[in-house]
Design a protein around this motif. Structure first.
Motif, mmCIF file in Angstrom:
data_model
loop_
_atom_site.group_PDB
_atom_site.id
_atom_site.type_symbol
_atom_site.label_atom_id
_atom_site.label_comp_id
_atom_site.label_asym_id
_atom_site.label_seq_id
_atom_site.Cartn_x
_atom_site.Cartn_y
_atom_site.Cartn_z
ATOM 1 N N SER A 332 0.817 -1.218 0.000
ATOM 2 C CA SER A 332 0.000 0.000 0.000
ATOM 3 C C SER A 332 0.848 1.264 0.000
ATOM 4 O O SER A 332 0.459 2.280 -0.529
ATOM 5 C CB SER A 332 -0.966 -0.008 1.182
ATOM 6 N N SER A 420 -8.064 6.693 7.985
ATOM 7 C CA SER A 420 -9.069 5.640 7.896
ATOM 8 C C SER A 420 -10.327 6.214 7.255
ATOM 9 O O SER A 420 -10.676 7.370 7.480
ATOM 10 C CB SER A 420 -9.378 5.107 9.281
ATOM 11 N N CYS A 442 -7.342 1.354 5.155
ATOM 12 C CA CYS A 442 -6.643 2.581 5.505
ATOM 13 C C CYS A 442 -5.727 3.040 4.391
ATOM 14 O O CYS A 442 -5.236 2.246 3.591
ATOM 15 C CB CYS A 442 -5.796 2.370 6.761
ATOM 16 N N ASP A 443 -5.519 4.328 4.408
ATOM 17 C CA ASP A 443 -4.504 4.893 3.538
ATOM 18 C C ASP A 443 -3.395 5.434 4.417
ATOM 19 O O ASP A 443 -3.609 5.749 5.584
ATOM 20 C CB ASP A 443 -5.088 6.031 2.705
ATOM 21 N N SER A 445 -0.099 8.130 4.750
ATOM 22 C CA SER A 445 0.729 9.186 4.174
ATOM 23 C C SER A 445 1.988 9.269 5.006
ATOM 24 O O SER A 445 1.975 9.043 6.221
ATOM 25 C CB SER A 445 -0.013 10.513 4.199
#
Lengths: 550, 363
Positions: A332, A420, A442-443, A445
């Protein structure tokens, strides 16, 4: 503890006799007996507090007796017993349900071989061995007849010759190392038991003395035909004396067993397992307190989050899922970002993971943990405020926590924001298995004020290769990571020894050494950081050996 | 003395049952002499409460007989080493009556004293005696068996004789049944309340001294040439006499001689110049009794004293007696000097040459 404690005495008529034996009994051996005794199993036990199950004087006794005498009890002819040799009939049983062990106290052990061992030990303890000062502990034995700690002592008896009788408590065990390691604990507690008995007998003796005639002549005639021997019950005037002994002996067996646990080592321990062992530190009482080192971490956690829900269970699953998670993290984040993150992690820069979803945050942290040696991991898994980097290199934070400005400016850290999706916050922590499920949604950064050199440490490159290789199963990957960490820990050890042992080393030498262990310039930072993760055991060992060299 | 011809290998002390833990390290605690010189071992056996420990306490520890009432029952072998404090060297092992010991205990012992309580029912004791004797004889045929019919102070004279006869008779019968009629048991009537126990012990020890006939002969020559009625060679510390002339021993004579030694030692302790040597080369004492007899004590060596009883008129020629005594003393010392060559290790006797300086000799 796999030992037998027994009380022996020197009978006026019969010589040395075994009075009372307490031994642990594993359920398969006495299956029938336990069910026969029945109700007793209901008893609940707390960790240390063992309850004497039932004093089976009458009804339950029959069952136990049949059980005890069944396998060829060495039956001494009944005429061979006088009052002085009086003991319990048939005995007591205590069950420890937690570990499925029953403690049986009876006059003699029901196994013939065990009995002969006990008998032999009893003979030696009372008529053979001489302990300094006539009262006190002594150790003897051999591999065939068992190893014995014997504590011999006198019990006052006004009617006895010399006004006292000789008793001893013996602990017989096959494992010499274990027994000797338990010496301080055993001797201390045997002493308490012995002093208790002596105190009671002294009181009885004093009372009898005041009642007796004063003049020596009368005393002589008074003593001409005393009872040849009196039982321990009579000497202490305590009908429950054997019950007390039972409880004491059971406690000693159980507590001593808890005090030292043996662990099977398959091959030499890895650095990680040594770190685990070091976390168990001995407390003053001689018991092992688990996870002592973790205290600080856990304290912080407990302060910060009052609703601390079942973390232990999560820990169980972590190792497998962590590997799964780290692969997912790699996917991811993308190779490049992951490389930066992992690079920060392996050289010890603080990793801050910020997000609303606590399990997700934890999962990220635990995933990253598996590429760093255990000794280097200082984790605060979810905190409501910023923790300094010297406290923890893995920090989980709640979403709105502000990172102080000076930290932002100076510290070496990498910040991971776990973003999220909205849906998840409405369904908070109900989904129990951490990791994948939440992580998937989730992402991430990534932000870091510091930039690292492009080339990461060699070990990281290898780790990444393995993570990317989909042919490797999770188990293989996990073992591979352990091996890699161990390989580099060994290099760290060499370096540590080199730097600490030789005093001042020139730059040249260090370079040469690094060349020998196959480390490049880019690995230096990693080696330096991992050095902090060495076990105390190893460090002190190296330091003490180098000192002795000089 | 022919039975003493078998040589005991010195230093093989470790034969005591290993199971009881008397290993080789036990030897290390023994005196250094033990490795080079074999000390004869006397076992004190008998049923519980027969008085074994009391005998040991009274004879070797000067414990008052009344105090023995308060002795604790013996639970392990108590070894008494009569090596350092005395001229005669032997060991007395007091065994607990309750335990049957391993056979090897008999292997290196010279004599067994079996104590029977005469005030108690003694059939059990006789059975035990029989078992012990037959077993010990089988293992070590050289053992001498001495039976103490003990605690006779509570019996009338008739009873004593009757008890001795009965016990003797039964014991012999029992042995005959086992086919051991040739085995000789010696019987003694003993009590700790008088000197009989010392006398009995004296006789037991005497049998272990190979030089005994020579010493008896020397004493005979001495008394016949000096007009002495009776002469004892005493071990000063334990007050057991290791030799006497061949005339019969009268109990009262023996007792008064014992008492004389006590008197001399006590006086010497009180008025002696040095603290350590109560008895030395110039120790001598003369006591005149009002019945016309004289007791004369002379030091033979550090551990031995000669005590003589004679008529007052014989003592007029004291110079002759003293000269004879010097000859006797020289002879005794010569006897013990040949000890190393004799090859008999069974009784180790030392002849001490380092006589301390003179101190309070009593006249």
């Amino acid at each position: 503890m796999n030992a037998i404690i027994s009380l022996c005495h020197f009978c006026e008529i019969h010589g040395p006799q075994v009075l009372f034996c307490t031994q642990p009994s594993h359920p398969q051996g006495i299956e029938g007996g336990v069910s026969g005794v029945g109700v007793v199993v209901e008893e609940q036990y707390n960790t240390m507090q063992l309850l004497l199950s039932r004093t089976q004087e009458q009804d339950g006794a029959q069952d136990l007796k049949s059980l005890v005498s069944e396998p060829s009890t060495p039956t001494p002819s009944s005429g061979n017993h006088c009052e002085g040799c009086y003991s319990v009939k048939p005995g007591f049983v205590s069950h420890d349900d937690d570990v499925k062990v029953s403690y049986v106290s009876s006059r003699q052990p029901h196994n013939r071989e065990v009995f002969s061992m006990i008998r032999q030990a009893c003979l030696r303890s009372l008529t053979g061995e001489v302990c300094p000062g006539t009262e006190g502990p002594i150790f003897f034995g051999n591999d065939q007849q068992g190893h014995v700690i014997s504590y011999s002592f006198h019990i006052k008896d006004f009617q006895a010759r010399g006004f006292q009788r000789r008793y001893s408590i013996i602990i017989v065990m096959m494992d010499k190392i274990y027994l000797l390691n338990s010496w301080p604990f055993l001797v201390k507690n045997l002493k308490i038991v012995v002093e208790h008995l002596q105190e009671k007998a002294q009181k009885v003796h004093d009372v009898e003395q005041t009642k007796s005639p004063r003049e020596p002549n009368k005393l002589a005639s008074f003593r001409i035909n005393p009872k040849p021997a009196r039982s321990l019950m009579e000497l202490t005037e305590d009908r429950n004396i054997f019950k007390i002994l039972h409880v004491s002996f059971v406690w000693i067996l159980k507590a001593c067993g808890n005090r030292i646990t043996e662990s099977l080592l398959e091959g030499p321990p890895t650095e990680d397992s040594i770190i685990d062992m070091e976390k168990q530190e001995e407390t003053e009482e001689g018991f092992i307190k688990l996870f002592k080192k973790d205290d600080t971490e856990e304290d912080i956690e407990e302060e910060k989050e009052t609703e601390k829900e079942g973390e232990e269970e999560e820990d169980e699953e972590e190792s497998t899922s962590a590997v799964q998670n780290i692969r997912y993290l790699l996917r991811s984040l993308g190779e490049k970002k992951f490389h930066i993150l992992a690079h920060h992690a392996v050289i010890g820069n603080q990793i801050i993971v910020r997000g609303a979803l606590k399990p997700a945050v934890k999962a990220v942290l635990s995933a990253l943990k598996c590429i760093v040696p255990k000794g280097c991991c200082r984790v605060v898994s979810y905190s409501q405020e910023y923790e300094a980097s010297w406290k923890c290199n893995f920090l989980g934070l709640a979403p709105d926590v502000h990172i102080p400005n000076h930290i932002m400016a100076t510290e070496m850290f990498v910040l991971v924001e776990v973003i999220s999706p909205e849906v998840d916050t409405t369904v908070p922590t109900t989904i129990s298995p951490p990791g994948l499920d939440q992580l998937r949604e989730c992402d991430f950064s990534l932000a870091s004020p510091t930039t690292l050199p492009d080339k990461g440490p060699a070990v990281l490159t290898k780790m990444e290769m393995a993570l990317k290789n989909e042919n490797l199963t999770q188990e293989v990957l996990e073992q591979y990571l352990i091996c890699l960490k161990e390989e580099w820990m060994n290099k760290v050890k060499v370096l540590f020894k080199f730097t600490k042992a030789g005093g001042s080393r020139s730059e040249e030498d260090t370079k040469k050494l690094l060349q020998v262990v196959g480390a490049q310039e880019e690995d230096k930072q990693l080696l330096k950081f991992w050095m902090t993760g060495l076990s105390c055991h190893y460090k002190t060992h190296i330091l003490s050996t180098t000192k002795s060299h000089h | 003395m022919s039975s003493y011809s078998e040589d005991k290998v010195a230093g093989s002390f470790g034969s005591f049952p290993k199971g009881f833990g008397y290993g080789p390290d036990e030897n290390d605690t023994d005196t250094q002499a033990s490795s080079s010189e074999h000390k004869p071992r006397i076992l004190l056996m008998g049923l519980r409460r027969s008085g074994k420990s009391s005998i040991q306490k009274v004879v070797f520890h000067k414990v008052s007989p009344n105090e023995t009432l308060f002795l604790e029952s013996t639970n392990k072998i108590v070894k008494e080493d009569i090596t350092n404090c005395s001229f005669v060297k032997f060991q007395v092992w007091d065994l607990p009556g309750q335990i049957d010991f391993h056979d090897s205990i008999y292997e290196e012992c010279e004599a067994i004293i079996f104590v029977i309580d005469s005030q108690d029912e003694y059939m059990d004791a006789l059975a035990k005696l029989n078992a012990t004797v037959s077993k010990a004889h089988r293992i070590n045929p050289g053992i001498k068996f001495e039976v103490f019919i003990h605690k006779v102070d509570g019996l009338s004279d008739d009873h004593k004789i009757e008890a001795q006869r009965d016990i003797h008779h039964r014991a012999s019968d029992n042995l005959a049944e086992e086919g051991l009629e040739n085995l000789h048991l010696s019987f003694y009537l003993t009590s700790i309340y008088d000197h009989s126990i010392f006398e009995a012990f004296s006789k037991v020890v005497q049998k272990l001294i190979p030089q005994l006939p020579v010493m008896e002969n020397l004493l005979n020559i001495l008394i016949s040439n000096s007009g002495i009625e009776k002469a004892f060679l005493f071990d000063v510390i334990s007050k057991i006499y290791i030799a006497t002339d061949s005339s019969p021993v009268d109990m009262q004579t023996y007792e008064i001689c014992c008492d004389m030694i006590d008197v001399v030692i006590d006086m010497s302790h009180i008025y002696g110049v040095k603290d350590d040597a109560a008895f030395d080369t110039k120790s001598a004492s003369i006591i005149k009794l009002n019945n016309g007899t004289v007791m004369y004590l002379r030091e033979v060596n550090r551990y031995l004293a000669l005590v003589c009883i004679m008529r007052e008129d014989s003592f007029e020629k004291q110079g002759v007696i003293d000269y004879n005594f010097l000859c006797f003393r020289q002879a005794i010392q010569d006897v013990f000097e040949v000890k190393p060559c004799s090859g008999h290790a069974s009784m180790a006797l030392t002849s001490s040459s380092d006589f301390p300086q003179a101190n309070g000799a009593i006249k």
